[in-house]
Design a protein around this motif. Structure first.
Motif, PDB file in Angstrom:
ATOM      1  N   VAL A 108       0.745  -1.238  -0.019  1.00  0.00           N
ATOM      2  CA  VAL A 108      -0.095   0.074   0.093  1.00  0.00           C
ATOM      3  C   VAL A 108       0.933   1.124   0.034  1.00  0.00           C
ATOM      4  O   VAL A 108       1.941   1.578   0.904  1.00  0.00           O
ATOM      5  CB  VAL A 108      -0.891  -0.132   1.146  1.00  0.00           C
ATOM      6  N   GLU A 109       0.839   2.124  -1.031  1.00  0.00           N
ATOM      7  CA  GLU A 109       1.653   3.304  -1.140  1.00  0.00           C
ATOM      8  C   GLU A 109       0.473   4.580  -1.263  1.00  0.00           C
ATOM      9  O   GLU A 109      -0.218   4.645  -2.018  1.00  0.00           O
ATOM     10  CB  GLU A 109       2.663   3.175  -2.379  1.00  0.00           C
ATOM     11  N   ILE A 110       0.616   5.339  -0.224  1.00  0.00           N
ATOM     12  CA  ILE A 110      -0.132   6.317  -0.048  1.00  0.00           C
ATOM     13  C   ILE A 110       0.732   8.008  -0.282  1.00  0.00           C
ATOM     14  O   ILE A 110       1.746   7.952   0.436  1.00  0.00           O
ATOM     15  CB  ILE A 110      -0.828   6.668   1.283  1.00  0.00           C
ATOM     16  N   PHE A 111       0.212   8.458  -1.258  1.00  0.00           N
ATOM     17  CA  PHE A 111       0.759   9.903  -1.413  1.00  0.00           C
ATOM     18  C   PHE A 111      -0.389  10.936  -1.291  1.00  0.00           C
ATOM     19  O   PHE A 111      -1.121  11.065  -1.930  1.00  0.00           O
ATOM     20  CB  PHE A 111       1.534  10.167  -2.714  1.00  0.00           C
ATOM     21  N   GLY A 112      -0.425  11.489  -0.006  1.00  0.00           N
ATOM     22  CA  GLY A 112      -1.811  12.027   0.443  1.00  0.00           C
ATOM     23  C   GLY A 112      -2.078  11.686   1.738  1.00  0.00           C
ATOM     24  O   GLY A 112      -1.556  11.411   2.656  1.00  0.00           O
ATOM     25  N   SER A 113      -3.367  11.326   1.729  1.00  0.00           N
ATOM     26  CA  SER A 113      -3.720  10.901   3.076  1.00  0.00           C
ATOM     27  C   SER A 113      -4.868   9.488   2.825  1.00  0.00           C
ATOM     28  O   SER A 113      -5.380   9.363   1.953  1.00  0.00           O
ATOM     29  CB  SER A 113      -4.487  11.990   3.812  1.00  0.00           C
ATOM     30  N   LEU A 114      -4.839   8.789   4.042  1.00  0.00           N
ATOM     31  CA  LEU A 114      -5.541   7.449   4.062  1.00  0.00           C
ATOM     32  C   LEU A 114      -6.342   7.687   5.272  1.00  0.00           C
ATOM     33  O   LEU A 114      -5.984   7.979   6.402  1.00  0.00           O
ATOM     34  CB  LEU A 114      -4.630   6.233   4.132  1.00  0.00           C
ATOM     35  N   LYS A 115      -7.730   7.277   5.315  1.00  0.00           N
ATOM     36  CA  LYS A 115      -8.755   7.366   6.309  1.00  0.00           C
ATOM     37  C   LYS A 115      -9.295   6.022   6.449  1.00  0.00           C
ATOM     38  O   LYS A 115      -9.847   5.907   5.375  1.00  0.00           O
ATOM     39  CB  LYS A 115      -9.594   8.592   6.486  1.00  0.00           C
ATOM     40  N   THR A 116      -9.456   5.255   7.499  1.00  0.00           N
ATOM     41  CA  THR A 116      -9.982   3.994   7.469  1.00  0.00           C
ATOM     42  C   THR A 116     -10.808   4.135   8.807  1.00  0.00           C
ATOM     43  O   THR A 116     -10.429   4.638   9.781  1.00  0.00           O
ATOM     44  CB  THR A 116      -9.540   2.792   7.339  1.00  0.00           C
ATOM     45  N   ARG A 117     -12.103   3.390   9.010  1.00  0.00           N
ATOM     46  CA  ARG A 117     -12.766   3.510  10.258  1.00  0.00           C
ATOM     47  C   ARG A 117     -12.410   1.901  10.719  1.00  0.00           C
ATOM     48  O   ARG A 117     -12.809   1.819  12.005  1.00  0.00           O
ATOM     49  CB  ARG A 117     -14.139   3.204   9.761  1.00  0.00           C
ATOM     50  N   ASP A 118     -11.656   1.085  10.368  1.00  0.00           N
ATOM     51  CA  ASP A 118     -11.185  -0.058  11.018  1.00  0.00           C
ATOM     52  C   ASP A 118      -9.744  -0.563  10.898  1.00  0.00           C
ATOM     53  O   ASP A 118      -9.107   0.225  10.363  1.00  0.00           O
ATOM     54  CB  ASP A 118     -12.142  -1.316  10.376  1.00  0.00           C
ATOM     55  N   ASP A 119      -9.551  -1.814  10.803  1.00  0.00           N
ATOM     56  CA  ASP A 119      -8.048  -1.896  10.650  1.00  0.00           C
ATOM     57  C   ASP A 119      -7.437  -1.844   9.480  1.00  0.00           C
ATOM     58  O   ASP A 119      -8.393  -2.287   8.567  1.00  0.00           O
ATOM     59  CB  ASP A 119      -8.042  -3.649  11.349  1.00  0.00           C
ATOM     60  N   VAL A 120      -6.220  -1.944   9.414  1.00  0.00           N
ATOM     61  CA  VAL A 120      -5.380  -1.974   8.265  1.00  0.00           C
ATOM     62  C   VAL A 120      -4.569  -3.121   8.224  1.00  0.00           C
ATOM     63  O   VAL A 120      -3.786  -3.142   9.408  1.00  0.00           O
ATOM     64  CB  VAL A 120      -4.799  -0.816   7.666  1.00  0.00           C
ATOM     65  N   GLN A 121      -4.425  -3.863   7.446  1.00  0.00           N
ATOM     66  CA  GLN A 121      -3.562  -5.063   7.319  1.00  0.00           C
ATOM     67  C   GLN A 121      -2.811  -5.217   5.913  1.00  0.00           C
ATOM     68  O   GLN A 121      -3.501  -4.996   4.809  1.00  0.00           O
ATOM     69  CB  GLN A 121      -4.171  -6.404   7.370  1.00  0.00           C
ATOM     70  N   CYS A 122      -1.348  -5.145   5.819  1.00  0.00           N
ATOM     71  CA  CYS A 122      -0.786  -5.066   4.675  1.00  0.00           C
ATOM     72  C   CYS A 122       0.575  -5.653   4.911  1.00  0.00           C
ATOM     73  O   CYS A 122       1.018  -5.448   6.260  1.00  0.00           O
ATOM     74  CB  CYS A 122      -0.679  -4.061   3.711  1.00  0.00           C
ATOM     75  N   GLU A 123       1.462  -5.842   3.963  1.00  0.00           N
ATOM     76  CA  GLU A 123       2.617  -6.285   3.913  1.00  0.00           C
ATOM     77  C   GLU A 123       3.830  -4.963   4.083  1.00  0.00           C
ATOM     78  O   GLU A 123       4.748  -4.970   4.952  1.00  0.00           O
ATOM     79  CB  GLU A 123       3.297  -7.151   2.945  1.00  0.00           C
ATOM     80  N   LEU A 124       3.196  -4.226   3.294  1.00  0.00           N
ATOM     81  CA  LEU A 124       4.328  -3.008   3.210  1.00  0.00           C
ATOM     82  C   LEU A 124       3.222  -1.664   3.278  1.00  0.00           C
ATOM     83  O   LEU A 124       2.412  -1.593   2.372  1.00  0.00           O
ATOM     84  CB  LEU A 124       4.989  -3.009   1.797  1.00  0.00           C
ATOM     85  N   LEU A 125       3.423  -0.673   4.141  1.00  0.00           N
ATOM     86  CA  LEU A 125       2.692   0.346   3.927  1.00  0.00           C
ATOM     87  C   LEU A 125       3.930   1.561   3.915  1.00  0.00           C
ATOM     88  O   LEU A 125       4.624   1.711   4.933  1.00  0.00           O
ATOM     89  CB  LEU A 125       1.923   0.567   5.243  1.00  0.00           C
ATOM     90  N   SER A 126       3.437   2.373   2.999  1.00  0.00           N
ATOM     91  CA  SER A 126       4.444   3.623   2.819  1.00  0.00           C
ATOM     92  C   SER A 126       3.671   4.691   2.466  1.00  0.00           C
ATOM     93  O   SER A 126       2.541   4.665   2.024  1.00  0.00           O
ATOM     94  CB  SER A 126       5.477   3.470   1.734  1.00  0.00           C
ATOM     95  N   VAL A 127       3.789   5.709   3.480  1.00  0.00           N
ATOM     96  CA  VAL A 127       2.955   6.880   3.555  1.00  0.00           C
ATOM     97  C   VAL A 127       3.516   8.091   3.467  1.00  0.00           C
ATOM     98  O   VAL A 127       4.505   8.229   4.134  1.00  0.00           O
ATOM     99  CB  VAL A 127       2.112   6.938   5.037  1.00  0.00           C
ATOM    100  N   HIS A 128       3.290   8.702   2.349  1.00  0.00           N
ATOM    101  CA  HIS A 128       3.904  10.215   2.280  1.00  0.00           C
ATOM    102  C   HIS A 128       2.889  11.267   2.498  1.00  0.00           C
ATOM    103  O   HIS A 128       1.896  11.284   1.612  1.00  0.00           O
ATOM    104  CB  HIS A 128       4.515  10.344   0.850  1.00  0.00           C
TER     105      HIS A 128
END
Lengths: 239, 212
Positions: free
Chosen positions: A109-129
């Protein structure tokens, strides 16, 4: 033999859900019903009043999916709102803003900007900018966050967790502390942890580095703890 | 569930020697069911607890098996559903998963079968296991086959138990989806109570091993 037909909407259009080979929409499109397809490509505004299953999804502009979403690869440029649970089995790239009404399961999961969730997030790789707000547990193998917006999660767990702040310091956040780029979490647990500008009650890990601007209530570490002078730790215990 | 039966995450890691990273990774791979993560308040705020016996047993098994199998294969072993859809009766006998005797009994009820679905394989496997241990008779074996055929489909992928009781020599066989405790009058004799999840794990290991 695949006998499914294509769906193409240009301009303003509305269509039924169903099973299609490829779906392409330009302009304002609305699909009412569950949709299943090989690829979905949208430019402009798209609303799906139902669940979506597609091997690939690409959105330019805004999109709303009322039901669950299941896909392999998804690229979202713009503002996307997904109301139910999202599964993205290979790669999810977001340039802009993604909000998820339930949880998110992914691989990369690659985020450039914003991520909003109401529940759990599961992944192997999370990169957030940018920033994120996760109302639950963020569980990822490798977490790499570069903040320039406020970040929030209830719990963070994983193998390697790195949280940095981008150099740029905005004038606004000097006056409005709520908008400053920092991470707030209750618990952060991982093997290797590096944190900057983080407020957490508990941090637990093997090798923990508490960088500048952190306020941590309690740190429990196994091997090593390194603390920056410009940070505050309530209590530290080697386990 | 009693307080004593729970173990905190911290104690669990100390006891088993695994790291936070491993625990979270196993959770992501569904090796540890979501339902086992119990939230309780403690002096540091919210903490996660686990049902002690179940989690210790599961982690021991994961640690023992993870060298031979990938995590995804492991997840498949622990999940109640299966990716093995069907196998022919001949392969099953040849691979020594079930005996021809058990299959014959199964076929007596449902006629000749070329291939068996996973649920049917499970049925035959259970049948053989129970016949071999001498816990059931041939007639009860037939009951087992019918019960499984008629009801297991609806229960598939849910944890359930197979129970056999006898009263005055009359056998009664049933599948219980969630029966923590059942009580009968004193004439009733428990013959066995079998968790299907454990049998499914055994069977899957057998299926996977012989594939490799």
């Amino acid at each position: 033999m695949d006998t499914r037909s294509e769906l193409q909407i240009s301009g303003i259009g509305r269509s039924q859900g169903g099973s299609y080979s490829h779906v392409r929409t330009d302009g304002m499109a609305k699909i009412n019903g569950n949709t299943e397809c090989i690829s979905l490509d949208s430019n402009g505004t798209l609303t799906i009043e139902g669940a979506l299953t597609s091997e690939t999804v690409s959105v330019n502009g805004t999109a709303t999916v009322e039901g669950g979403l299941k896909t392999n690869r998804m690229v979202l440029d713009g503002m996307v709102s997904l109301k139910e649970h999202v599964v993205c089995q290979e790669l999810l790239t977001v340039n802009g803003r993604l909000s998820v009404g339930r949880g998110l399961d992914g691989e990369r999961v690659e985020i450039f900007g914003s991520l909003k969730t109401r529940d759990d997030v599961q992944c192997e790789l999370l990169s957030v900018h940018g920033g994120f707000s996760i109302d639950g547990l963020l569980n990822a193998g490798l977490i790499d966050v570069k903040m320039n917006m406020p970040c929030k999660a209830q719990e963070i767990g994983g193998e390697s967790i790195t949280v940095r702040r981008l150099k740029k310091f905005s004038v606004l956040e000097q006056f409005v502390p709520a908008l400053s780029a920092k991470l707030q979490a209750h618990t952060i647990e991982g093997d290797d942890i590096y944190l900057e500008h983080t407020e957490a009650e508990i941090v637990r890990g093997n090798d923990v580095i508490i960088g500048k601007g952190c306020r941590i209530g309690r740190v429990e570490y196994k091997n090593q703890l390194t603390q920056d002078e410009d940070s505050h730790i309530g209590a530290a215990y080697q386990i | 569930m009693n307080e004593e039966d729970l173990i905190s995450k911290k104690e669990l890691l100390e006891l088993t020697g695994i790291s936070y990273g491993q625990l979270y990774r196993w959770k992501r791979k569904n090796l540890i069911p979501e339902a086992w993560f119990v939230r309780r308040s403690s002096f540091t705020g919210q903490e996660t607890f686990f049902p002690k016996d179940k989690i210790l047993q599961r982690i021991e098994r994961i640690k023992n098996m993870k060298d031979g199998l990938s995590l995804d294969e492991l997840a498949d072993v622990f999940s109640p559903s299966s990716h093995v859809e069907s196998l022919s009766t001949q392969t099953l006998i040849k691979r020594n998963i079930v005996t021809s005797f058990a299959i014959e009994l199964f076929e007596e009820e449902f006629g000749r079968q070329e291939t068996l679905s996973f649920n049917d394989i499970l049925t035959v496997y259970l049948l053989q296991k129970l016949l071999q241990s001498g816990e059931i008779t041939r007639e009860e074996g037939k009951m087992l086959v019918t019960v499984m055929r008629e009801n297991y489909g609806a229960l598939a992928a849910k944890p359930c138990e197979l129970v056999l009781i006898r009263k005055m020599g009359v056998p009664l066989l049933f599948l219980a989806e969630s029966a923590e405790q059942i009580y009968f009058d004193k004439d009733v004799k428990w013959i066995f109570r079998l968790s299907l999840a454990a049998s499914i794990e055994e069977l899957k290991l057998k299926l996977n091993n012989t594939e490799a």
